[in-house]
Design an enzyme around this catalytic site. Structure first.
Site, PDB file in Angstrom:
ATOM      1  N   HIS A  70      81.754  17.619  70.609  1.00 58.48           N
ATOM      2  CA  HIS A  70      82.116  19.014  70.907  1.00 58.48           C
ATOM      3  C   HIS A  70      81.953  19.334  72.393  1.00 58.48           C
ATOM      4  O   HIS A  70      81.590  20.455  72.757  1.00 58.48           O
ATOM      5  CB  HIS A  70      81.283  19.997  70.078  1.00 58.48           C
ATOM      6  CG  HIS A  70      81.489  19.879  68.595  1.00 58.48           C
ATOM      7  ND1 HIS A  70      82.405  20.639  67.898  1.00 58.48           N
ATOM      8  CD2 HIS A  70      80.911  19.074  67.665  1.00 58.48           C
ATOM      9  CE1 HIS A  70      82.361  20.330  66.624  1.00 58.48           C
ATOM     10  NE2 HIS A  70      81.472  19.370  66.445  1.00 58.48           N
ATOM     11  N   ASN A 143      83.077  24.510  61.480  1.00 58.12           N
ATOM     12  CA  ASN A 143      84.298  23.842  61.933  1.00 58.12           C
ATOM     13  C   ASN A 143      85.519  24.565  61.374  1.00 58.12           C
ATOM     14  O   ASN A 143      85.387  25.437  60.520  1.00 58.12           O
ATOM     15  CB  ASN A 143      84.321  22.392  61.432  1.00 58.12           C
ATOM     16  CG  ASN A 143      83.480  21.450  62.297  1.00 58.12           C
ATOM     17  OD1 ASN A 143      83.135  21.779  63.437  1.00 58.12           O
ATOM     18  ND2 ASN A 143      83.156  20.295  61.758  1.00 58.12           N
ATOM     19  N   HIS A 334      72.417  25.989  66.739  1.00 57.15           N
ATOM     20  CA  HIS A 334      71.534  25.206  65.872  1.00 57.15           C
ATOM     21  C   HIS A 334      71.625  25.780  64.451  1.00 57.15           C
ATOM     22  O   HIS A 334      71.314  26.958  64.251  1.00 57.15           O
ATOM     23  CB  HIS A 334      70.101  25.329  66.398  1.00 57.15           C
ATOM     24  CG  HIS A 334      69.103  24.480  65.681  1.00 57.15           C
ATOM     25  ND1 HIS A 334      69.377  23.837  64.484  1.00 57.15           N
ATOM     26  CD2 HIS A 334      67.832  24.162  65.979  1.00 57.15           C
ATOM     27  CE1 HIS A 334      68.312  23.172  64.087  1.00 57.15           C
ATOM     28  NE2 HIS A 334      67.365  23.348  64.977  1.00 57.15           N
TER      29      HIS A 334
HETATM   30 FE1  HDE Z   1      77.381  19.031  64.824  1.00 55.95          FE
HETATM   31  N1  HDE Z   1      76.401  18.519  66.538  1.00 55.95           N
HETATM   32  N2  HDE Z   1      76.459  17.513  63.871  1.00 55.95           N
HETATM   33  N3  HDE Z   1      78.478  19.366  63.158  1.00 55.95           N
HETATM   34  N4  HDE Z   1      78.356  20.457  65.764  1.00 55.95           N
HETATM   35  C1  HDE Z   1      76.561  19.102  67.720  1.00 55.95           C
HETATM   36  O1  HDE Z   1      74.823  19.746  69.126  1.00 55.95           O
HETATM   37  C2  HDE Z   1      75.362  16.871  64.304  1.00 55.95           C
HETATM   38  C3  HDE Z   1      78.398  18.700  61.982  1.00 55.95           C
HETATM   39  C4  HDE Z   1      79.196  21.373  65.207  1.00 55.95           C
HETATM   40  O2  HDE Z   1      79.810  24.781  70.520  1.00 55.95           O
HETATM   41  C5  HDE Z   1      75.577  18.631  68.732  1.00 55.95           C
HETATM   42  O3  HDE Z   1      74.627  21.125  70.902  1.00 55.95           O
HETATM   43  C6  HDE Z   1      74.860  15.992  63.289  1.00 55.95           C
HETATM   44  C7  HDE Z   1      79.077  19.404  60.935  1.00 55.95           C
HETATM   45  C8  HDE Z   1      79.701  22.279  66.225  1.00 55.95           C
HETATM   46  O4  HDE Z   1      77.874  24.078  71.256  1.00 55.95           O
HETATM   47  C9  HDE Z   1      74.699  17.662  67.954  1.00 55.95           C
HETATM   48  C10 HDE Z   1      75.727  16.127  62.241  1.00 55.95           C
HETATM   49  C11 HDE Z   1      79.568  20.534  61.533  1.00 55.95           C
HETATM   50  C12 HDE Z   1      79.107  21.850  67.411  1.00 55.95           C
HETATM   51  C13 HDE Z   1      75.325  17.705  66.595  1.00 55.95           C
HETATM   52  C14 HDE Z   1      76.720  17.073  62.607  1.00 55.95           C
HETATM   53  C15 HDE Z   1      79.185  20.484  62.923  1.00 55.95           C
HETATM   54  C16 HDE Z   1      78.269  20.729  67.084  1.00 55.95           C
HETATM   55  C17 HDE Z   1      76.181  18.097  70.000  1.00 55.95           C
HETATM   56  C18 HDE Z   1      75.692  15.375  60.913  1.00 55.95           C
HETATM   57  C19 HDE Z   1      80.402  21.648  60.903  1.00 55.95           C
HETATM   58  C20 HDE Z   1      79.304  22.418  68.785  1.00 55.95           C
HETATM   59  C21 HDE Z   1      75.839  19.097  71.067  1.00 55.95           C
HETATM   60  C22 HDE Z   1      74.523  15.572  60.197  1.00 55.95           C
HETATM   61  C23 HDE Z   1      79.669  22.383  59.909  1.00 55.95           C
HETATM   62  C24 HDE Z   1      78.426  23.598  69.032  1.00 55.95           C
HETATM   63  C25 HDE Z   1      75.047  20.106  70.410  1.00 55.95           C
HETATM   64  C26 HDE Z   1      78.723  24.212  70.377  1.00 55.95           C
HETATM   65  C27 HDE Z   1      77.465  20.049  68.014  1.00 55.95           C
HETATM   66  C28 HDE Z   1      74.826  17.016  65.562  1.00 55.95           C
HETATM   67  C29 HDE Z   1      77.797  17.423  61.757  1.00 55.95           C
HETATM   68  C30 HDE Z   1      79.572  21.517  63.836  1.00 55.95           C
HETATM   69  C31 HDE Z   1      74.587  16.267  68.532  1.00 55.95           C
HETATM   70  C32 HDE Z   1      73.658  15.105  63.410  1.00 55.95           C
HETATM   71  C33 HDE Z   1      79.187  19.013  59.476  1.00 55.95           C
HETATM   72  C34 HDE Z   1      80.674  23.422  66.037  1.00 55.95           C
HETATM   73  O5  HDE Z   1      73.370  18.114  67.883  1.00 55.95           O
END
Ligand code: HDE
Length: 668
Positions: A70, A143, A334
């Site tokens: 992202h 998402n 978060h």
């Molecule tokens: Fe994320 N995801 N994600 N994700 N995600 C990040 O956090 C993560 C997942 C989503 O505009 C990170 O600040 C794991 C699902 C958005 O700043 C990180 C897993 C969904 C954004 C991270 C998922 C998301 C992130 C990277 C699996 C939809 C951007 C930078 C367990 C429900 C937020 C950060 C923004 C961002 C981890 C799966 C949505 C690495 C471990 C499912 C919208 O922490």
């Protein structure tokens, strides 16, 4: 409340347009900012030049690590307004009081590409909302696709490594059309449902303002009595759900890599505030096992026909950021930022996310005090015994910083639940420690098929085309064959067509999951269709009839349709209308429709190219030409659907076409 956040942000704002002398970061006024300090005009620069060193050091550290996923995003401020109290389900204050307006910050993003990648790539879009409530910040980090690729958080690093540019050559940027991604898909069939969505038009939105948002996981709402319901969150765009076509998306990626970012920014600047309604799907605890899927499985939707979406409020984005870095780049979301009345389910993907997001901010934002950055700061007071750390902005007074203490009356003291203290939902959990997956998570194919069944024939064709494109870009025969093997378990006809297109082996046996179930809500074909904020390119070829042109643009404006006048060069027409684009700066991929006004017998090649592309992308095309023979040089066939001859129909007919947006029955 909204004003509270604005006031808070203002406290940290420096107006760079104000008249002020230039100083160093220590407040020293500087008499010179153009030349470094040297020993003689032609001599070496001196170590003593503290101003040069401070300026350069600051510059050298201007970038922070981009998000691992992202990374490419755009943000805006707005408000959330509740329609009706949800007291029955949750005690969350911002979901109880309809008189409250809650300030929000939203960041949209793509997943795969780096910060500088193009907006219109085929990808999932992040839709992250931070509600600054009176009870603390609540983040709904979702998402634009309601399911996910994997079921357990421990696989996230593997999935991300597979989809990101390949490690040996860092190719490709902003694309999943490569071997490691499809290798992962072929080896991990839990991806089946999600790849159907990712290969559908949902993954190439026309505008961030025209896509849905989903919380994806099952969460819990808990009311004052402690009663809980399972919930899924939805955002429904008031402008409807609309997409680009694949060829258009690829062209727009080159012609304007900031297409979505600019679209959002300009709409907000113009006062065309994008709006989404918040919808909830609610399942009672008693019905946890009433479905033919596991409600904890993040690769499953709850079909809207089975569990209706209750519309409960509206999100409006009404203010652009003042500074991209300070706000959009530094915002820290978060899923664990919750308020009383909102709790988690045991979805193993969600559980893992609850660890990951704080951890990632530590390296991205450089320490544990990122909640003090203005964009992340709650609007309500916060007190605890956490102290010090990198970039501490608060000067904590007093002697104690521990609990329990006697010296300070045990302040700050935990708050009882009936006074707003957060208490985790006391779900009874019983089980042996085990690394494993519940059998109820093992049906990977039924909902993939449900999604495909629910699409109209043209949407289904786009899915087959997208698989053919993406897999056609893969080099490994094994990867292609494995992916077709997966498709063969979803739908034989997809497997056949794709295998044929990419030269892969079609498995001998048809293993497709047998299901004719449909969920009409999954198709975009019946979405809201409005002309509002669509953009028409008015193409001039020769001298237009100015009075007529003025009348047309007024009619467009009256219908809230935006327009750009395109000609060979920039000029003003009759001192009133401005030509804002040339055939070099405009491109058909960047507009929703074209209106060709030609008074010349000969059509310029670039005008022909423009209308052909508009035609090929199924978009509405208005024409007013003095000589029809000129059109024959182009591929445009005048009696095809969505072609409006303005010598025969009115401009309002054309506007109806702009609202329709695509004419899929056109033969291109
Ligand atoms: Fe994320 N995801 N994600 N994700 N995600 C990040 O956090 C993560 C997942 C989503 O505009 C990170 O600040 C794991 C699902 C958005 O700043 C990180 C897993 C969904 C954004 C991270 C998922 C998301 C992130 C990277 C699996 C939809 C951007 C930078 C367990 C429900 C937020 C950060 C923004 C961002 C981890 C799966 C949505 C690495 C471990 C499912 C919208 O922490």
């Amino acid at each position: 409340m909204e004003n509270k956040k604005i006031e808070q942000l203002k406290k940290y704002t420096i107006d760079n347009e104000q008249q002020a002398g230039l100083t160093t970061n220590q407040g020293l006024k500087m008499a010179e900012d153009e030349f470094s300090l040297k020993a003689g005009l032609r001599g070496p620069t001196l170590m003593e030049d503290f101003h040069f060193r401070e300026k350069m050091t600051h510059f050298d550290h201007e970038r922070i690590p981009e998000r691992i996923v992202h990374a490419r995003g755009v943000g805006a401020h707005g408000v959330f307004q509740l329609y009706e109290s949800l007291e029955e389900y949750t005690k969350a204050d911002f979901l109880n009081d309809t008189n409250k307006t809650t300030p929000v910050f939203v960041r949209f993003s793509t997943v795969q590409g780096s910060r500088g990648s193009s907006d219109t790539v085929r990808d999932v879009r992040g839709f992250a909302v931070k509600f600054y409530t009176d009870e603390g910040n609540y983040d709904l980090v979702g998402n634009n696709i309601p399911v996910f690729f994997i079921q357990d958080a421990i696989k996230f690093p593997d999935f991300v490594h597979a989809v990101k540019p390949e490690p040996h050559n860092e190719i490709p940027q902003g694309a999943s059309a490569h071997d490691t991604f499809w290798d992962f898909v072929g080896q991990n069939h839990e991806t089946a449902h999600m790849v159907m969505w990712a290969m559908s038009d949902r993954a190439i939105p026309r505008s961030l303002r025209m896509m849905e948002g989903f919380g994806v996981h099952t969460f819990r709402l808990v009311n004052k009595e402690g009663r809980a319901h399972f919930v899924k969150f939805h955002w429904k765009p008031k402008l409807g759900i609309h997409s680009q076509v694949w060829d258009e998306a690829q062209k727009a990626a080159g012609k304007n890599p900031d297409f979505h970012r600019q679209d959002l920014y300009e709409a907000i600047e113009k006062g065309d505030y994008p709006e989404w309604e918040l919808g909830l799907q609610i399942i009672s605890e008693e019905d946890e096992f009433a479905f033919d899927f596991d409600i904890l499985d993040p690769t499953k939707i709850w079909p809207e026909e089975e569990v209706p979406v209750k519309i409960v409020g509206k999100l409006t984005l009404n203010r652009n950021v003042d500074n991209f870095f300070a706000e959009t780049e530094q915002v820290a979301f978060h899923p664990g930022h919750v308020v009383p009345g909102i709790d988690f389910s045991n979805d193993p993907l969600l559980q893992g996310r609850l660890f990951s997001y704080t951890d990632t901010q530590l390296s991205r934002l450089g320490g544990p005090n990122f909640h003090q950055i203005p964009i992340n700061k709650p609007v309500c007071p916060f007190h605890n015994n956490q102290r010090d750390g990198m970039h501490q902005m608060t000067i904590h007074q007093g002697q104690t910083s521990y609990h329990k203490n006697g010296l300070n009356n045990n302040q700050p003291e935990p708050v009882p639940v009936d006074q707003g203290g957060y208490e985790h939902y006391q779900e009874k959990v019983d089980g042996g420690k085990i690394r494993g997956r519940s059998e109820s998570f093992l049906d990977f194919y039924s909902q993939a098929k449900l999604f495909y069944n629910s699409l109209t024939p043209f949407e289904q064709q786009h899915v087959r085309d997208a698989f053919s494109f993406e897999l056609g870009k893969c080099k490994s025969e094994a990867v292609k064959n494995n992916a077709v093997e997966l498709l063969n378990r979803i739908d034989r006809s997809i497997a056949e067509e794709v295998a044929n297109n990419i030269g892969a082996v079609l498995p001998k046996d048809n293993l497709e999951v047998k299901s004719a179930n449909k969920s009409p809500a999954l198709s975009m074909a019946t979405t809201v269709k409005k002309p509002d904020t669509r953009c028409v390119a008015i193409l001039l070829n020769g001298e237009p009839d100015n009075a007529q042109l003025l009348q047309w643009v007024q009619a467009l404006a009256a219908n809230k349709v935006n327009f750009s006048i395109v000609d060979k060069n920039l000029h003003t027409i009759d001192g009133e209308l401005k030509v804002t684009d040339t055939y070099d700066t405009a491109d058909a991929s960047l507009f929703d429709a074209a209106l060709l006004i030609s008074t010349n017998g000969k059509l310029e090649n670039k005008a022909i190219e423009f209308i052909e592309m508009t035609f090929n992308h199924f978009k509405p095309l208005g024409i007013s030409v003095s000589d029809y023979a000129a059109l024959e040089k182009s591929r445009v066939t005048i009696n095809e659907p969505g072609i409006f001859d303005l010598t025969k129909v009115t401009i309002n007919n054309f506007v109806t076409g702009v609202a329709e947006a695509r004419f899929w029955s056109r033969t291109v």
